[in-house]
Design a protein around this motif. Structure first.
Motif, short mmCIF file in Angstrom:
data_model
loop_
_atom_site.label_atom_id
_atom_site.label_comp_id
_atom_site.label_asym_id
_atom_site.label_seq_id
_atom_site.Cartn_x
_atom_site.Cartn_y
_atom_site.Cartn_z
N ARG A 271 0.83 -1.21 0.00
CA ARG A 271 0.00 0.00 0.00
C ARG A 271 0.87 1.26 0.00
NH1 ARG A 271 -4.50 -0.35 4.61
NH2 ARG A 271 -5.44 -1.94 3.27
N ALA A 272 1.90 1.25 0.86
CA ALA A 272 2.80 2.42 0.93
C ALA A 272 3.51 2.64 -0.40
CB ALA A 272 3.82 2.23 2.05
N LEU A 273 3.97 1.55 -1.02
CA LEU A 273 4.67 1.69 -2.31
C LEU A 273 3.75 2.30 -3.35
CD1 LEU A 273 6.63 -1.71 -2.45
CD2 LEU A 273 7.56 0.57 -1.97
N ALA A 274 2.52 1.81 -3.42
CA ALA A 274 1.57 2.36 -4.40
C ALA A 274 1.28 3.83 -4.11
CB ALA A 274 0.28 1.55 -4.39
N GLU A 275 1.13 4.17 -2.83
CA GLU A 275 0.85 5.57 -2.45
C GLU A 275 2.01 6.49 -2.81
OE1 GLU A 275 -2.03 4.47 1.38
OE2 GLU A 275 0.09 4.88 1.69
N ILE A 276 3.24 6.03 -2.52
CA ILE A 276 4.42 6.85 -2.79
C ILE A 276 4.59 7.06 -4.29
CG2 ILE A 276 6.94 6.87 -2.70
CD1 ILE A 276 6.62 5.33 0.05
N TRP A 277 4.50 5.99 -5.07
CA TRP A 277 4.68 6.12 -6.52
C TRP A 277 3.56 6.94 -7.15
CZ3 TRP A 277 9.11 5.60 -8.90
CH2 TRP A 277 10.11 4.85 -8.28
N SER A 278 2.33 6.72 -6.69
CA SER A 278 1.21 7.52 -7.19
C SER A 278 1.46 9.01 -6.94
CB SER A 278 -0.09 7.08 -6.52
OG SER A 278 -1.17 7.89 -6.92
N SER A 279 2.03 9.32 -5.77
CA SER A 279 2.23 10.73 -5.39
C SER A 279 3.26 11.44 -6.27
CB SER A 279 2.64 10.84 -3.92
OG SER A 279 3.99 10.46 -3.73
N THR A 280 4.06 10.67 -7.03
CA THR A 280 5.02 11.32 -7.93
C THR A 280 4.33 11.90 -9.17
OG1 THR A 280 5.54 9.31 -9.21
CG2 THR A 280 6.89 9.75 -7.23
N ILE A 281 3.13 11.40 -9.47
CA ILE A 281 2.45 11.83 -10.70
C ILE A 281 1.03 12.36 -10.51
CG2 ILE A 281 3.82 10.38 -12.29
CD1 ILE A 281 1.49 8.32 -12.16
N VAL A 282 0.45 12.09 -9.32
CA VAL A 282 -0.93 12.51 -9.05
C VAL A 282 -0.94 13.32 -7.75
CG1 VAL A 282 -3.29 11.70 -8.54
CG2 VAL A 282 -1.87 10.43 -10.16
N PRO A 283 -1.60 14.50 -7.74
CA PRO A 283 -1.64 15.27 -6.49
C PRO A 283 -2.38 14.51 -5.39
CG PRO A 283 -2.86 16.39 -8.25
CD PRO A 283 -2.32 15.13 -8.84
#
Length: 384
Positions: A271-283
């Protein structure tokens, strides 16, 4: 062990869940977890199996595990945030930030080469011990004193663990903080993500226990003598077992998990990995994506093809600046994806095309023939 999974599957994502469940059925020595976010929303959030196969402790949604080289992608995100605020310039010599590094022919190596495996320091020539790792400074001092193993800039070879200390020391010099503190401040803190360089003491007992496939043991690899040095890239001459993790040893050692080993020791939930990577491209409510100019620069190919040290003619990943890019050797979701994989099946990345953040982890570290993450990607590609 039954391959039951728990969690969330959004409408239309059943095929992805099926691929995860099929992979879980093959994870007989542990468990796994998968989180996929699209446009900042979770569409898949699944987990199952055992966090510790020895006592049957069940995998939970908040179970973190060692992510191996997925760590390098997380460290690259941290560097990108430092570039964003003007604390790091990727094309400035490392020695500008870390003067001691500028010796033994390394004076002009830019920061970018540390992140793209071109620095000529893919393994230490002097043995590194567990004590050195727990103290941090002895490792970076040895690497600062070491002459490059090849002429920097003429080619690359994967810096399996040294990457973390080399890049991490630049982070430490420019922030005045340890890598773990800087990561918490600039990356995970605002997201509340369960990912760490250096696991907090109170979290150590929640970490999944790794079971390593026999063919992941570098000491057992039938390498010709001239490639014996490649084993040092993983063992560091004694700090780690060839298997990476044993019973309470290597990356299963709580001392090592609590220390900062940024090249391979980041501990995180899917979950953390998905959240961190998502945050690089989505506000997110608390963070802005990486600036387009920073990201465009860091996903440009820097290293590809044959490695200087290693068997020639084998398919190799493509590397940007710290990020692993899509390649036939390591397919991602699309050609615009950027992220990093890790030993034993771990995979985490962002995909700007589909606005995806992705995290797959397993403590059943499988070797040759492991298609769990690839099968999930295939299903996700068909779904999107």
């Amino acid at each position: 062990m039954h391959a039951h999974h728990d969690g969330l599957v959004a409408a239309g994502y059943g095929k992805v869940a099926d691929a995860f469940t099929a992979g879980l059925a093959r994870s007989t020595r542990g468990g796994a977890a998968l989180t996929v976010m699209v446009d900042g929303e979770k569409v898949i959030d699944l987990w199952g199996g055992a966090a510790d196969a020895r006592d049957g402790r069940a995998w939970r949604p908040d179970t973190p595990t060692v992510t191996f080289s997925c760590s390098k992608g997380l460290l690259a995100i941290l560097v990108a945030r430092l570039v964003e605020v003007g604390k790091v310039d990727l094309d400035t010599p490392v020695s500008f930030y870390w003067p001691e590094f500028g010796q033994a022919g390394k004076e002009s190596i830019p920061v970018r080469w540390l992140l793209s495996h071109q620095a000529g320091l893919s393994y230490p020539t002097e043995d590194i011990t567990k004590t050195d790792i727990l103290a941090w400074h002895p490792v970076v001092d040895k690497l600062a004193a070491q002459a490059p193993l090849w002429e920097p800039g003429i080619g690359y070879s994967y810096h399996a663990l040294t990457y973390g200390w080399l890049v991490g020391e630049v982070v430490r010099r420019v922030t005045g903080q340890s890598v773990g503190k800087a990561f918490a401040e600039l990356v995970t803190g605002a997201l509340g993500a369960r990912a760490w360089f250096g696991v907090p003491q109170k979290e150590l007992e929640s970490v999944a226990v790794l079971a390593m496939a026999p063919d992941l043991d570098v000491e057992a690899l039938p390498l010709p003598p001239e490639f014996a040095a490649l084993k040092r890239a993983v063992t560091l001459g004694g700090a780690f077992p060839g298997t990476l993790a044993g019973t309470g040893t290597g990356f299963n050692d709580p001392d090592i998990q609590a220390a900062e080993v940024p090249g391979g020791g980041a501990v995180a939930t899917a979950r953390a990995l998905a959240e961190i990577w998502s945050s690089t491209i989505v506000p997110t409510p608390a963070t802005e994506p990486l600036p387009a100019d920073v990201l465009t620069d860091m996903v440009r190919t820097q290293s590809s093809g044959d490695q200087v040290l290693g068997l020639q003619g084998l398919p190799q990943p493509n590397w940007g600046t710290g990020f692993m890019l899509d390649s036939p050797a390591r397919p991602f979701l699309t050609s615009s994806s950027f992220g990093h994989d890790g030993a034993g099946g771990q995979l985490a990345f962002a995909d700007p095309l589909h606005r995806v953040g992705f995290g797959f982890v397993s403590n059943d570290a499988q070797g040759a023939g492991d298609t769990r993450a690839l099968d999930i990607l295939d299903a996700l590609r068909r779904t999107l």
